[in-house]
Write a protein that holds these residues in place. Structure first.
Motif, short mmCIF file in Angstrom:
data_model
loop_
_atom_site.label_atom_id
_atom_site.label_comp_id
_atom_site.label_asym_id
_atom_site.label_seq_id
_atom_site.Cartn_x
_atom_site.Cartn_y
_atom_site.Cartn_z
N LEU A 89 -1.56 -2.24 -5.66
CA LEU A 89 -2.90 -2.29 -5.07
C LEU A 89 -3.54 -3.65 -5.30
O LEU A 89 -4.23 -4.20 -4.41
CB LEU A 89 -3.79 -1.19 -5.67
N ALA A 119 -7.82 -0.23 -0.61
CA ALA A 119 -7.25 -0.70 -1.87
C ALA A 119 -8.34 -0.94 -2.90
O ALA A 119 -8.21 -0.59 -4.08
CB ALA A 119 -6.43 -1.96 -1.64
N HIS A 144 -9.82 -5.59 1.91
CA HIS A 144 -9.17 -4.29 2.17
C HIS A 144 -9.93 -3.18 1.42
O HIS A 144 -9.83 -3.05 0.20
CB HIS A 144 -7.70 -4.35 1.72
N LEU A 188 0.83 -1.20 0.00
CA LEU A 188 0.00 0.00 0.00
C LEU A 188 0.87 1.25 0.00
O LEU A 188 0.60 2.22 -0.73
CB LEU A 188 -0.93 -0.02 1.22
N VAL A 226 -2.26 -5.98 -2.82
CA VAL A 226 -2.87 -5.76 -1.51
C VAL A 226 -4.14 -6.59 -1.39
O VAL A 226 -4.36 -7.28 -0.39
CB VAL A 226 -3.18 -4.27 -1.28
#
Length: 405
Positions: free
Chosen positions: A117, A130, A127, A98, A120
């Motif tokens: 991203l 993201a 998340h 991130l 992530v």
């Protein structure tokens, strides 16, 4: 046999290598793309021969290639060079990716930004930050991309924007019409040039092209060509073609010429061609012209309505029997000053001898002729009698105002 443990970094490493070309050990700024698709990172010295290219490879050593093996050479930005040094050493954690994504965003490294991203949400599918940065939206309890959300709403991405299927159909039709118009514009212009060609075959081919033209797709460009034409002989050829094609554009062009062309014969031919087919609404532009400030235009419009046997124009024609127009008298000596002597004041007074505009009520013979032809009645220029007659037939059984000659 025990299977080897899967390296959790393998997918990420492969992605970085695909994006960053190779995991670097040195800071270099050139990328050489080979004709087969392979890429080499390194540094390309400035002085090179025309036949070969030498590369100082990141991993060390020199490589000389023939120019025909190379598709292109690109120089990387300092930000990309720095990224390719940072990325391989970053820990494979949500926090690290991130942070690296935001670092890439600040330096406008869009592809690398998305790469981290996406890593992530591979590590943490829930998340929210993201997901949001990647354009996902929560829809029905599921994370969906914007494309997926818009598809659920019946929208389709088309030429950089989201549109309904109906909009896309219209856009594609408009595009096809533009392409068709461009093709016809070129063809008609070529025919027009060739009409005057010294080569008899080319001239004959151009003439035959106009004489046999019936494709409605040519209407818009044919109308433009007709309105721009000044040769009466060619005008007559184009008028005939416009009549054969018969689209809204060609009808409007014929109407405009019927009112505005300085050549009386051309005006008559246009009216005659328009009258052959009673198109709904054909009289409307001529009815509007009955209110023109120019008395000449009023009478031209009336002549057209007479030829069209436009019964629906009866009332407007009555209104146009007598019309008021402004005229400027012809001066005896334009711009001269007149002066008179006043015995009372003992001096001269000066005046402008230029003529002043005057308003006159004018009888319109073509309007009267049109009324007589259309109705079979004749009350001269007596508007009151015409109105009384029109009111009387409106209160009786409907009759056809168009009398047989």
């Amino acid at each position: 046999m025990r299977q080897p443990a899967r390296n959790p970094l393998s997918a990420y490493t492969a992605a970085v290598m695909a994006f960053g070309l190779a995991l670097p050990t040195a800071v270099c700024g050139d990328v050489v793309e080979l004709s087969g698709g392979r890429r080499l990172a390194g540094s390309v010295p400035e002085d090179q021969s025309r036949a070969t290219l030498t590369i100082e490879l990141e991993e060390g050593g020199l490589l000389t290639l023939d120019r025909d093996q190379i598709a292109r050479v690109a120089t990387e930005s300092p930000a990309m060079v720095e990224y390719r040094r940072r990325a391989p050493t970053a820990p494979d954690t949500v926090e690290s990716h991130l942070a690296l994504a935001k670092w890439c965003q600040e330096r406008r490294l869009r592809d690398a930004y998305r790469l981290h991203l996406e890593r992530v949400i591979q590590l943490d599918p829930t998340h929210e930050e993201a997901r949001s940065l990647l354009g996902y939206q929560k829809h029905g309890g599921r994370w969906l991309t914007r494309d997926q959300v818009m598809t659920a709403r019946g929208m389709i991405r088309y030429e950089g924007d989201y549109r309904t299927r109906q909009e896309i159909v219209l856009l594609e039709r408009n595009q096809q019409a533009k392409e068709s118009n461009a093709a016809w514009r070129q063809k008609l212009a070529r025919w027009r040039r060739n009409l005057n060609d010294r080569n008899a075959d080319r001239a004959a081919e151009a003439l035959a092209g106009f004489e046999s033209l019936t494709d409605r797709a040519a209407g818009a460009e044919l109308a433009k060509l007709l309105l721009a034409e000044r040769d009466p002989t060619v005008q007559q050829l184009l008028i005939q073609a416009a009549t054969q094609v018969r689209t809204g554009a060609t009808v409007r062009a014929l109407t405009k010429l019927a009112l505005e062309d300085p050549n009386e014969e051309i005006r008559f031919i246009c009216i005659e061609q328009l009258a052959r087919e009673q198109t709904p609404g054909l009289s409307e532009p001529f009815v509007r012209a009955l209110r023109n400030k120019d008395n000449v235009m009023v009478n031209r419009a009336a002549a057209a309505l007479e030829e069209l046997k436009a019964t629906e124009a009866t009332s407007p024609l009555i209104d146009a029997l007598l019309t008021k127009h402004r005229f400027v008298p012809t001066p005896t000596a334009v711009g001269e000053q007149s002066y008179t002597f006043s015995p009372q004041s003992g001096g001269f007074s000066f005046g402008d001898n230029r003529p002043k505009p005057v308003d006159k009520l004018v009888r319109n013979p073509n309007v009267l002729s049109a009324l007589v032809t259309i109705t079979g009645e004749n009350f001269g220029y007596d508007e009151d009698r015409w109105r009384a007659w029109l009111k009387s037939i409106a209160t009786t059984a409907p009759i056809d105002l168009r009398r047989d000659s």
